[in-house]
Structures are given as structure tokens and as C-alpha cells.
Design an enzyme around this catalytic site. Structure first.
Site, PDB file in Angstrom:
ATOM      1  N   HIS A 158     -25.897   9.301  17.254  1.00  0.00           N
ATOM      2  CA  HIS A 158     -26.640   8.371  18.116  1.00  0.00           C
ATOM      3  C   HIS A 158     -26.720   6.956  17.561  1.00  0.00           C
ATOM      4  O   HIS A 158     -26.782   6.006  18.338  1.00  0.00           O
ATOM      5  CB  HIS A 158     -28.072   8.869  18.330  1.00  0.00           C
ATOM      6  CG  HIS A 158     -28.147  10.077  19.190  1.00  0.00           C
ATOM      7  ND1 HIS A 158     -29.342  10.550  19.673  1.00  0.00           N
ATOM      8  CD2 HIS A 158     -27.203  10.922  19.665  1.00  0.00           C
ATOM      9  CE1 HIS A 158     -29.128  11.632  20.404  1.00  0.00           C
ATOM     10  NE2 HIS A 158     -27.844  11.878  20.406  1.00  0.00           N
ATOM     11  N   GLU A 166     -34.317   3.806  -1.510  1.00  0.00           N
ATOM     12  CA  GLU A 166     -32.866   3.675  -1.486  1.00  0.00           C
ATOM     13  C   GLU A 166     -32.395   3.305  -0.078  1.00  0.00           C
ATOM     14  O   GLU A 166     -31.515   2.457   0.092  1.00  0.00           O
ATOM     15  CB  GLU A 166     -32.225   4.984  -1.963  1.00  0.00           C
ATOM     16  CG  GLU A 166     -32.502   5.288  -3.429  1.00  0.00           C
ATOM     17  CD  GLU A 166     -33.930   5.765  -3.730  1.00  0.00           C
ATOM     18  OE1 GLU A 166     -34.332   5.645  -4.906  1.00  0.00           O
ATOM     19  OE2 GLU A 166     -34.635   6.254  -2.819  1.00  0.00           O
TER      20      GLU A 166
END
Length: 157
Positions: free
Chosen positions: A103, A76
């Protein structure tokens, strides 16, 4: 926030739980499928549609993120990452989900429904949705390098 969901049969039951949870939390949920349980369905179309929904909404100035769900989350994640401009992270705990946002400014999280209890999986998604991107220069620089490569290929390096 608008949250786009995509799954196959392996994540179908969890997607239904997550839809209810997200709706109760005040999110606008867009379900890109699977819309019914089919043990022979294929996840790529559902996950690509969810990722495309996120990128389209963000381009239109709509606050949107996505969740793609499968048995492991691996395929996925790979499917969603085929959408130009999308960064999908496979998260296996809330800390990884937070780091993907903080991040990497990931717009989609992949979750393996067969790898976690419903409660654990919900915690991963909630952590992802709640965490903002830090905007730190070093993170922006690294994201820009990836985005440039996505468009220009080897010439970008």
C-alpha cells in the site's frame, strides 16, 4: 536485490544473522554499520546511510530496499525517514511488513530486535522484501501527496 542494512548496538547481533540469511537467499547486502558492537554508538548515522543507499540505488535503476534495526525500531525508523524520498515503516509482524510495501511502497522496513525472536524478525524482513507495491491508483495518489508535501511543505496542501 540489493539490501541496505543499518543498525546500532541493540540490533547488531540480529543484523549479523540477517546478513547471512539474506546472502544465502541471493541478495546483495550492503552493511552501513554498526560494523562492531559498541554499547555507546548512535543509530542515526547508520540508518540514514542505509536509507540514502536505497534512494541512490533506486535513482540509478537498481532494485534496492533497506532494513534498519534497533531495540524497538522506533528511532531507527525516524532516522531513516529523514532521507528525502524515503518511506520507512516500523513492522511488528509479516502482515504489517507486506502492507507497508503493497500500500505504501515503503523502501525501508524498521525492526525492533528486542521485540522479536530472530525467527520472527527474519520472517518480517522476508515478507517485506518479497511483497511488491500494488501500483493501485489510490495508493499512488496518497504517496504523491506525501512526496509533494515533503518538497513544498504546507503549500502542497
Amino acid at each position: 536485490m540489493k539490501v541496505h542494512l543499518g543498525t546500532d548496538h541493540a540490533g547488531f547481533a540480529f543484523k549479523e544473522v540477517l546478513k547471512a540469511h539474506l546472502g544465502e537467499a541471493g541478495h546483495e547486502v550492503v552493511d552501513h554499520g554498526a560494523l562492531e558492537y559498541d554499547a555507546l554508538d548512535d543509530y542515526p548515522a547508520f540508518c540514514i546511510a542505509a536509507a540514502q543507499g536505497v534512494i541512490d540505488d533506486q535513482a540509478a535503476g537498481v532494485e534496492a530496499l533497506g532494513v534498519v534495526i534497533g531495540g524497538s525500531g522506533n528511532g531507527e525508523q525516524m532516522a531513516a525517514n529523514k532521507v528525502r524520498g524515503i518511506r520507512t515503516a516500523l513492522a511488528w509482524n509479516p502482515d504489517i511488513a507486506k502492507l507497508a510495501r503493497e500500500h505504501n511502497n515503503a523502501q525501508v522496513v524498521a525492526v525492533g530486535a528486542r521485540q522479536h525472536s530472530e525467527s520472527e524478525a527474519v520472517d518480517i524482513v522476508d515478507a517485506f522484501l518479497a511483497e511488491p507495491f500494488s501500483g493501485d491508483d489510490r495508493h499512488q495518489r496518497r504517496i504523491a501527496i506525501m512526496a509533494d508535501y515533503e518538497v513544498k511543505g504546507q503549500d502542497a496542501l
